[in-house]
Design an enzyme around this catalytic site. Structure first.
Site, PDB file in Angstrom:
ATOM      1  N   TYR A 232      48.031  73.872  29.046  1.00 24.88           N
ATOM      2  CA  TYR A 232      49.253  74.747  29.808  1.00 24.88           C
ATOM      3  C   TYR A 232      48.991  73.921  31.502  1.00 24.88           C
ATOM      4  O   TYR A 232      49.595  74.327  31.929  1.00 24.88           O
ATOM      5  CB  TYR A 232      48.721  76.042  29.798  1.00 24.88           C
ATOM      6  CG  TYR A 232      48.703  76.423  28.452  1.00 24.88           C
ATOM      7  CD1 TYR A 232      48.696  76.852  27.689  1.00 24.88           C
ATOM      8  CD2 TYR A 232      49.771  77.446  28.570  1.00 24.88           C
ATOM      9  CE1 TYR A 232      48.373  77.395  25.953  1.00 24.88           C
ATOM     10  CE2 TYR A 232      50.413  78.286  27.421  1.00 24.88           C
ATOM     11  CZ  TYR A 232      49.150  78.736  26.881  1.00 24.88           C
ATOM     12  OH  TYR A 232      49.296  79.174  25.439  1.00 24.88           O
TER      13      TYR A 232
ATOM     14  N   LYS B 296      36.001  74.233  20.511  1.00 25.51           N
ATOM     15  CA  LYS B 296      36.671  72.776  18.894  1.00 25.51           C
ATOM     16  C   LYS B 296      35.532  71.970  19.521  1.00 25.51           C
ATOM     17  O   LYS B 296      36.562  70.804  19.232  1.00 25.51           O
ATOM     18  CB  LYS B 296      37.723  72.988  18.088  1.00 25.51           C
ATOM     19  CG  LYS B 296      38.665  72.772  17.728  1.00 25.51           C
ATOM     20  CD  LYS B 296      37.627  73.630  16.271  1.00 25.51           C
ATOM     21  CE  LYS B 296      38.434  72.357  14.525  1.00 25.51           C
ATOM     22  NZ  LYS B 296      38.046  72.848  13.422  1.00 25.51           N
TER      23      LYS B 296
ATOM     24  N   ASP C  59      38.181  78.035  14.697  1.00 23.50           N
ATOM     25  CA  ASP C  59      39.129  78.137  12.802  1.00 23.50           C
ATOM     26  C   ASP C  59      38.126  78.873  12.434  1.00 23.50           C
ATOM     27  O   ASP C  59      38.291  80.120  11.504  1.00 23.50           O
ATOM     28  CB  ASP C  59      38.831  77.287  11.587  1.00 23.50           C
ATOM     29  CG  ASP C  59      38.056  76.102  12.101  1.00 23.50           C
ATOM     30  OD1 ASP C  59      37.575  75.977  13.576  1.00 23.50           O
ATOM     31  OD2 ASP C  59      37.573  75.426  11.606  1.00 23.50           O
TER      32      ASP C  59
ATOM     33  N   ASP D  77      45.450  82.091  24.414  1.00 20.40           N
ATOM     34  CA  ASP D  77      46.803  82.645  23.904  1.00 20.40           C
ATOM     35  C   ASP D  77      46.761  83.296  22.051  1.00 20.40           C
ATOM     36  O   ASP D  77      47.105  84.592  22.192  1.00 20.40           O
ATOM     37  CB  ASP D  77      47.841  81.427  24.422  1.00 20.40           C
ATOM     38  CG  ASP D  77      48.739  82.174  24.394  1.00 20.40           C
ATOM     39  OD1 ASP D  77      49.167  83.392  24.926  1.00 20.40           O
ATOM     40  OD2 ASP D  77      50.276  81.321  24.765  1.00 20.40           O
TER      41      ASP D  77
END
Ligand code: NAD
Length: 371
Positions: free
Chosen positions: A124, A173, A206, A230
């Site tokens: 962002y 991740k 995930d 988010d």
């Protein structure tokens, strides 16, 4: 004492749900002087910009704001007011509790977790561009710094200590993002060493989604980067009963802004139909931030009893498909009035009734409650 609080009604359903929160705030007896500041579409019409300087000046002066959602155009158009607000005021920690209320509207009545999202950098950061003139390729830069990662992880552990939580799970991740992911991961591991009483563990994002869909009640505090936060906070809102009941707080070093997780839901604007609970529970978080814990407890209990009783609830808590106890839906303002009516009557000192057979944390539904 009188608290001066900036109020940003926002777009779409924002004016309705912020008015609902004001109705409930008035019932608490806490003396709040609301300083109304317009941002979003209404400010574009009156001042030519979605985030006028006077909004930022007002929040800097009052140091606390209650905000409705603000529309962000998809693709082109102005940059997100919400992102600009977080970055300009350095509101680095977005805190989104996901608590089932009275077991309603959820398959997971015991879910009670908090998503702590870094809110100033990551994907962002606004660093993005087209790679060529044909717009056939594009890049968005994922900015991760040790300073911001360290700060958000420390915030999450401090929150866990304050709220008597036992576990903080970092979500990243790092197996694929070998620099940005690994940097966030190593900041988390370093900070965790300073909190030996809290269990610290990690999940790949995930796998986290799969775990949350299966057994969300096992998780406590999640800390993660901006985009993952988010997405996870909407997922957790859904697990706990939907966007209509999911509140949020944005914290900086000395400023805090409270707002629901949901957006401006333009299709319901002006219909007095939206669920006011997310904005009212954002008010509850704000009252706690101001040190008005007793008033906050009353607000939470009044919301809980209104949802559990299910006589005056909005469409999302009332209709078949959302609930196994359908009732006629009430308006946003009627539900707010009912919560406000209950605020002085409730007794937060008595334990919340538990759902039959419920286990783990969080309140449950009382099987004996009148329906
Ligand atoms: P949304 O949250 O506004 O609405 C999605 C759907 O969720 C709605 O159509 C409705 O069915 C339901 N919903 C949301 N709030 C509800 C409520 N209080 N009561 C009952 N049902 C409710 O998400 P969206 O449609 O993706 O976004 C609309 C606009 O809001 C976009 O411009 C987006 O950028 C903006 N947005 C702003 C914020 C913010 O101000 N912090 C957050 C998210 C989205």
């Amino acid at each position: 004492m009188t608290y001066r609080v900036t109020l940003i009604p926002g777009d779409g359903i924002g004016p309705e749900v912020t008015q609902a929160a004001r109705t409930v705030a008035a019932a608490t007896g806490v003396d709040i002087e609301w300083v109304v500041a317009e941002a979003g579409e209404v400010a574009i019409r009156s001042k030519g910009t979605p985030l006028p300087d006077d909004v930022l000046d007002s929040i800097r002066a009052t140091r606390v704001a209650l905000k409705g959602p603000i529309t962000t155009p998809i693709g082109g158009g102005f940059r997100s007011v919400n992102v600009a607000l977080r970055q300009t005021l350095d509101l680095f920690a977005s805190v989104r509790p996901a608590r089932a209320i009275a077991g309603e509207g959820t398959r997971f009545p015991d879910v009670d977790l908090i998503v702590v999202r870094e809110a100033t950098e990551g994907l962002y950061s606004g660093v993005e561009h087209w790679v060529d003139r044909d717009h056939s390729a594009a890049e968005t830069v994922n900015v991760i710094t040790r300073k911001a990662s360290d700060r958000i992880c420390r915030f999450a552990f401090d929150l866990a200590v304050r709220e008597h939580r036992h576990r903080v799970t970092a979500v990243h991740k790092a197996n694929i993002m070998k620099t940005t992911g690994a940097l966030f991961q190593s900041a988390f591991q370093a900070v965790a060493k300073g909190y030996p009483s809290i269990t610290a563990d990690e999940r790949l994002v995930d796998n986290m989604c799969m775990q949350l869909a299966k057994k969300p009640e096992e998780y406590d505090v999640l800390v993660t980067t901006n985009l993952f936060g988010d997405i996870l906070s909407d997922l957790c809102a859904g697990l706990a009963g939907g966007l209509g009941i999911a509140p949020g707080g944005l914290y900086g070093e000395s400023i805090a802004v409270f707002e629901p997780v949901h957006g401006s839901a333009p299709k319901y604007a002006g219909q007095d139909k939206a669920n006011p609970v997310a904005e009212i529970l954002s008010l509850e978080m704000m009252l706690r931030h101001l040190g008005e814990a007793k008033a906050a407890d009353r607000v939470y209990r009044a919301v809980w009893e209104t949802v559990a009783e299910k006589k005056v609830v909005t469409y999302d808590l009332a209709l078949p498909g959302y609930t196994d106890r359908p009732v006629p839906p009430s308006s946003c303002s009627a539900m707010a009035a009912e919560i406000a009516r209950k605020v002085p009557l409730v007794d937060p000192s008595t334990p919340l009734p538990r759902r039959a057979g419920a286990a783990g944390k969080g309140p449950g539904i009382d099987p004996n409650l009148e329906t």
